[in-house]
Design a protein around this motif. Structure first.
Motif, PDB file in Angstrom:
ATOM      1  N   LEU A  92       1.374  -1.414   8.618  1.00 36.20           N
ATOM      2  CA  LEU A  92       1.587  -0.037   8.196  1.00 36.20           C
ATOM      3  C   LEU A  92       0.973   0.873   9.252  1.00 36.20           C
ATOM      4  O   LEU A  92      -0.212   0.752   9.561  1.00 36.20           O
TER       5      LEU A  92
ATOM      6  N   VAL B  56       7.526   5.277   4.865  1.00 38.10           N
ATOM      7  CA  VAL B  56       6.677   5.344   3.674  1.00 38.10           C
ATOM      8  C   VAL B  56       6.434   6.808   3.362  1.00 38.10           C
ATOM      9  O   VAL B  56       5.932   7.561   4.199  1.00 38.10           O
TER      10      VAL B  56
ATOM     11  N   LYS C 204      -0.926   0.188   1.538  1.00 40.37           N
ATOM     12  CA  LYS C 204      -0.757   1.608   1.207  1.00 40.37           C
ATOM     13  C   LYS C 204      -2.009   2.153   0.527  1.00 40.37           C
ATOM     14  O   LYS C 204      -2.501   3.236   0.882  1.00 40.37           O
TER      15      LYS C 204
ATOM     16  N   LEU D 260       6.403   1.208   7.725  1.00 41.90           N
ATOM     17  CA  LEU D 260       6.011  -0.145   7.369  1.00 41.90           C
ATOM     18  C   LEU D 260       6.985  -1.124   8.021  1.00 41.90           C
ATOM     19  O   LEU D 260       8.200  -0.993   7.872  1.00 41.90           O
TER      20      LEU D 260
ATOM     21  N   THR E 130       2.139  -5.006   0.612  1.00 38.53           N
ATOM     22  CA  THR E 130       2.422  -3.622   0.992  1.00 38.53           C
ATOM     23  C   THR E 130       1.691  -2.636   0.080  1.00 38.53           C
ATOM     24  O   THR E 130       1.231  -1.599   0.536  1.00 38.53           O
TER      25      THR E 130
END
Length: 80
Positions: free
Chosen positions: A31, A4, A68, A13, A64
């Protein structure tokens, strides 16, 4: 597993989606971020069965994006 960009000094990830757009299967994402002396991990997981037909599971992309965004916010707050 994927790298990432633009999150900490290193971020990775790991994810799997076995729902295939259906209402059964599993979805998980983790993550992991290293930023200076801090190592930060955030995870999401769910298991769906045919009994959950009236529920729409989130997509892997949504999950995701949440991980993030939440990780960026948390790491910013840890720096203050």
């Amino acid at each position: 597993m994927e790298t990432v960009e633009d999150l900490g000094e290193e971020a990775y990830l790991v994810s799997e989606d076995t729902t295939s757009g259906s209402t059964s299967g599993s979805l998980y994402a983790t993550l992991a971020v290293r930023d200076g002396w801090t190592t930060y991990t955030m995870s999401y997981s769910t298991y769906l069965s045919s009994y959950d037909e009236d529920k729409d599971p989130p997509s892997l992309e949504q999950v995701t994006d949440w991980l993030k965004a939440d990780s960026r916010t948390t790491l910013d707050q840890l720096k203050d």
